[in-house]
Design a protein around this motif. Sequence first.
Motif, short mmCIF file in Angstrom:
data_model
loop_
_atom_site.label_atom_id
_atom_site.label_comp_id
_atom_site.label_asym_id
_atom_site.label_seq_id
_atom_site.Cartn_x
_atom_site.Cartn_y
_atom_site.Cartn_z
N LEU A 44 -7.61 -0.84 -4.37
CA LEU A 44 -8.20 -2.22 -4.63
C LEU A 44 -8.00 -3.24 -5.76
O LEU A 44 -7.81 -4.37 -5.73
CB LEU A 44 -9.83 -2.23 -4.16
N CYS A 91 0.80 -1.21 0.10
CA CYS A 91 -0.06 0.15 -0.04
C CYS A 91 0.98 1.27 0.01
O CYS A 91 0.53 2.27 -0.67
CB CYS A 91 -0.96 -0.06 1.09
N GLN A 101 -9.43 7.23 -2.91
CA GLN A 101 -8.05 6.11 -3.65
C GLN A 101 -8.60 4.86 -3.41
O GLN A 101 -7.89 4.05 -4.04
CB GLN A 101 -6.76 6.65 -3.23
N LEU A 102 -9.50 4.44 -2.71
CA LEU A 102 -9.94 3.14 -2.33
C LEU A 102 -10.09 2.01 -3.74
O LEU A 102 -9.59 1.04 -3.91
CB LEU A 102 -10.75 2.65 -1.44
N ILE A 121 -12.30 -2.88 1.12
CA ILE A 121 -11.51 -2.16 2.14
C ILE A 121 -12.25 -1.34 2.78
O ILE A 121 -12.96 -0.46 2.35
CB ILE A 121 -10.37 -1.45 1.25
N ARG A 122 -12.00 -1.31 4.08
CA ARG A 122 -12.68 -0.46 5.31
C ARG A 122 -11.63 0.60 5.86
O ARG A 122 -10.42 0.20 6.09
CB ARG A 122 -13.34 -1.05 6.37
N ILE A 123 -12.16 1.56 6.28
CA ILE A 123 -11.05 2.73 6.77
C ILE A 123 -11.74 2.92 8.37
O ILE A 123 -12.97 3.17 8.43
CB ILE A 123 -11.10 3.75 6.08
N LYS A 138 -10.13 7.43 1.28
CA LYS A 138 -11.23 6.61 0.55
C LYS A 138 -11.59 7.12 -0.72
O LYS A 138 -12.07 6.17 -1.53
CB LYS A 138 -12.63 7.37 1.42
#
Length: 165
Positions: A93, A51, A88-89, A106-108, A86
């Motif tokens: 992914l 990442c 850029q998720l 994907i969670r933040i 968020k």
Amino acid sequence: MQSPQQPYRLNIKRGKKPASAPGISSFLQQSDKLSPLLPTVKRNISLQKECESFLPPIFGHCEVLNLHEDQLVLSAPNAAIASKLKQQLPKLLAHLQHRGWQINAIRIKVQVKKTVEKQQAVKQALLTPSALNAFKTLEDSLETTPQNEALKAALARMLSRNGVK
């Protein structure tokens, strides 16, 4: 003296066993509990590096928390970075899936870290002997009045710290 037919032997006297620290023995007894965590830690470190390589400016402040049931959980230090991340998720992914990671979502989580303020050191100036003499002269020449009381006390403390009586 030993005969040539017999191999050399060392005579070692057996004594007491060395004392062991209680923390070491308890840690070694728990190593069977810690060893299953090693693959998870390695996986999280690999994900963190992946990442960071894809999103270096944003992800420098974020961390991989967990990967469970094909869902990656990331932490962000504040809401502003979380909202930038968020955005850029979808790209992140797709990148992770392209690199072979089995991730579907994907969670933040916003996790504010406690910052410890460093205590500022008290600066102490090195005064020359002539400066100390000038402060001593000032202290002696000040009138003893309520207005000058705090100044005289401060001068006396400073002079005593610097060895002037």
